[in-house]
Write a protein that holds these residues in place. Structure first.
Motif, mmCIF file in Angstrom:
data_model
loop_
_atom_site.group_PDB
_atom_site.id
_atom_site.type_symbol
_atom_site.label_atom_id
_atom_site.label_comp_id
_atom_site.label_asym_id
_atom_site.label_seq_id
_atom_site.Cartn_x
_atom_site.Cartn_y
_atom_site.Cartn_z
ATOM 1 N N GLU A 8 0.820 -1.217 0.000
ATOM 2 C CA GLU A 8 0.000 0.000 0.000
ATOM 3 C C GLU A 8 0.854 1.267 0.000
ATOM 4 N N ARG A 9 1.848 1.339 0.875
ATOM 5 C CA ARG A 9 2.678 2.533 0.955
ATOM 6 C C ARG A 9 3.443 2.760 -0.338
ATOM 7 N N ASP A 10 3.907 1.688 -0.947
ATOM 8 C CA ASP A 10 4.613 1.801 -2.230
ATOM 9 C C ASP A 10 3.702 2.415 -3.291
ATOM 10 N N ILE A 11 2.472 1.918 -3.337
ATOM 11 C CA ILE A 11 1.519 2.385 -4.345
ATOM 12 C C ILE A 11 1.214 3.858 -4.149
ATOM 13 N N LEU A 12 0.998 4.273 -2.908
ATOM 14 C CA LEU A 12 0.683 5.672 -2.625
ATOM 15 C C LEU A 12 1.880 6.586 -2.878
ATOM 16 N N ASP A 13 3.083 6.044 -2.765
ATOM 17 C CA ASP A 13 4.281 6.819 -3.087
ATOM 18 C C ASP A 13 4.491 6.923 -4.601
ATOM 19 N N ALA A 14 4.015 5.933 -5.327
ATOM 20 C CA ALA A 14 4.257 5.888 -6.772
ATOM 21 C C ALA A 14 3.285 6.758 -7.567
ATOM 22 N N VAL A 15 2.031 6.863 -7.111
ATOM 23 C CA VAL A 15 1.019 7.558 -7.910
ATOM 24 C C VAL A 15 0.228 8.545 -7.062
ATOM 25 N N ASN A 16 -0.456 9.463 -7.751
ATOM 26 C CA ASN A 16 -1.451 10.311 -7.094
ATOM 27 C C ASN A 16 -2.802 10.048 -7.742
ATOM 28 N N ILE A 17 -3.844 10.634 -7.192
ATOM 29 C CA ILE A 17 -5.196 10.334 -7.670
ATOM 30 C C ILE A 17 -5.389 10.757 -9.124
ATOM 31 N N LYS A 18 -4.695 11.816 -9.544
ATOM 32 C CA LYS A 18 -4.806 12.277 -10.935
ATOM 33 C C LYS A 18 -4.274 11.228 -11.902
ATOM 34 N N ASP A 19 -3.186 10.557 -11.514
ATOM 35 C CA ASP A 19 -2.636 9.482 -12.354
ATOM 36 C C ASP A 19 -3.691 8.404 -12.583
ATOM 37 N N ILE A 20 -4.417 8.053 -11.527
ATOM 38 C CA ILE A 20 -5.394 6.970 -11.626
ATOM 39 C C ILE A 20 -6.656 7.437 -12.358
ATOM 40 N N ILE A 21 -7.016 8.699 -12.224
ATOM 41 C CA ILE A 21 -8.150 9.229 -12.998
ATOM 42 C C ILE A 21 -7.868 9.083 -14.492
ATOM 43 N N GLU A 22 -6.662 9.439 -14.901
ATOM 44 C CA GLU A 22 -6.308 9.315 -16.318
ATOM 45 C C GLU A 22 -6.270 7.846 -16.747
ATOM 46 N N ALA A 23 -5.783 6.967 -15.864
ATOM 47 C CA ALA A 23 -5.766 5.537 -16.176
ATOM 48 C C ALA A 23 -7.191 5.008 -16.328
ATOM 49 N N ASP A 24 -8.090 5.441 -15.445
ATOM 50 C CA ASP A 24 -9.485 5.004 -15.527
ATOM 51 C C ASP A 24 -10.141 5.468 -16.821
ATOM 52 N N LYS A 25 -9.823 6.679 -17.251
ATOM 53 C CA LYS A 25 -10.377 7.165 -18.527
ATOM 54 C C LYS A 25 -9.940 6.259 -19.668
ATOM 55 N N GLU A 26 -8.677 5.850 -19.638
ATOM 56 C CA GLU A 26 -8.170 4.943 -20.672
ATOM 57 C C GLU A 26 -8.888 3.601 -20.621
ATOM 58 N N ALA A 27 -9.132 3.106 -19.415
ATOM 59 C CA ALA A 27 -9.832 1.825 -19.266
ATOM 60 C C ALA A 27 -11.257 1.916 -19.790
ATOM 61 N N LEU A 28 -11.950 2.993 -19.443
ATOM 62 C CA LEU A 28 -13.334 3.197 -19.916
ATOM 63 C C LEU A 28 -13.379 3.295 -21.432
ATOM 64 N N LYS A 29 -12.444 4.045 -21.973
ATOM 65 C CA LYS A 29 -12.385 4.237 -23.423
ATOM 66 C C LYS A 29 -12.120 2.920 -24.142
ATOM 67 N N ASN A 30 -11.183 2.144 -23.615
ATOM 68 C CA ASN A 30 -10.870 0.849 -24.237
ATOM 69 C C ASN A 30 -12.033 -0.124 -24.131
ATOM 70 N N TYR A 31 -12.729 -0.108 -22.997
ATOM 71 C CA TYR A 31 -13.874 -1.005 -22.842
ATOM 72 C C TYR A 31 -14.967 -0.660 -23.849
ATOM 73 N N SER A 32 -15.355 0.603 -23.903
ATOM 74 C CA SER A 32 -16.426 1.007 -24.819
ATOM 75 C C SER A 32 -15.996 0.894 -26.274
#
Length: 332
Positions: A8-32
């Protein structure tokens, strides 16, 4: 074979919420866009007497080279042992050679990608000048839900409501300190009806089986994220609100129609037309749908989650962890 272990600590050190928002957009786009291979999850009843269940969620998101499986184990009796009741692990596989390349803490991954998908929907669907936010529910998902909205809109006041007011006050106090860089005033309230008609954005993240707000009182122009209600008998969102909503978007239309009581119950009763729940946020990102067209439109985003979100978020975490030399490497 070298495997990167990310706690958990590694993950929180590696990324911020904005990084994951952009990743989620990519996932949604690829799914649709039809670029995901997401089989049905496999559920194994390990111990029916104690309701112990193992859930396996595999998948591939081609464009992001994200291949792997998330394992979630539901063990209610763990609470008596001082353990979390739903431990989760994400296993990432190298698409080029088939070897496992990373093992991630699945619990924080799930919280991040779930909060981030609400953040993505808020960024895309809410009014740009929205500055008042109401969060209903202060459980394990709440922190990332709050942070995601604060990261995409200049929120001045963030109200926090929970059935347990003491828990809401404690949550607000902790978040006021942890998220102070966003500049929002975080306020615990005893009754959500006090602010329901004034806020611009609402996120519901509960396990309630009955609506958690009055759908007739929300104002025009509001955007709501429905995060709870991930089973057919859960219903956070009032039918009156869904009838009023101008536009409804989902993470996956198939998943929402199959799993969420928010839409299953009113569709069965004839109060909500199934066709109204036919638009995916990924299609909007791909410009195949029309989003908010006026400041007065009421929008609703419903998520039940899917493996593609985990996969793309995990791949982003892995990439940034490698870049920043974060995590523990083991040889097998």
């Amino acid at each position: 074979m070298e495997i990167l272990i990310l706690k958990e600590r590694d993950i929180l050190d590696a990324v911020n919420i904005k990084d994951i928002i952009e990743a989620d957009k990519e996932a949604l786009k690829n799914y649709s866009g039809g670029k995901c291979d997401i089989p049905l999850r496999t559920v194994i009843d390990v111990d029916k007497k104690n309701s112990s269940t193992a859930i396996f969620m595999p998948g591939l998101v081609e464009d992001k080279n994200a291949l792997g499986i998330k394992i979630i184990d539901i063990y209610p009796q763990n609470i008596e042992k001082g353990l979390i009741t739903s431990p989760s692990t994400m296993i990432l596989i190298d698409k080029e050679n088939g070897f496992v390349k990373a093992i991630l803490d699945g619990t924080i991954l799930t919280r991040l990608r779930t909060g981030a998908v609400s953040g993505a929907a808020t960024e895309i669907l809410s009014n740009k000048d929205a500055n008042k936010f109401l969060l209903i529910g202060t459980g394990g998902q709440a922190e990332r839900q709050l942070e995601a909205v604060l990261s995409v809109r200049k929120i001045k006041k963030a109200y926090v409501y929970d059935l347990n007011f003491e828990r809401a006050k404690e949550f607000a106090k902790i978040m006021e300190e942890k998220l102070k860089n966003y500049g929002a005033e975080i306020i615990a309230i005893e009754n959500s009806e006090e602010v329901i008609g004034d806020v611009d954005i609402i996120t519901t993240v509960t396990t309630s089986k009955k609506p958690v707000f009055d759908g007739k009182k929300v104002k025009k122009g509001v955007h709501i994220n429905g995060v709870g209600s991930y089973t057919p008998d859960m219903q956070e969102t009032p039918e009156e609100f869904l009838i009023r909503a101008d536009k409804i978007f989902t993470d996956t239309k198939e998943g929402v129609l199959k799993e969420s009581g928010d839409v299953i119950i009113p569709i069965k009763s004839g109060k909500l037309k199934r066709e109204k729940v036919s638009h995916e946020l990924g299609s909007l990102i791909l410009s195949r749908e029309v989003g908010r067209e006026s400041e007065k439109e009421i929008t609703w985003f419903k998520t039940v989650g899917f493996a593609g979100l985990d996969l793309v978020a995990a791949e982003k975490i892995y990439e940034l962890a490698v870049e920043k030399n974060i995590g523990t490497k083991i040889e097998l």
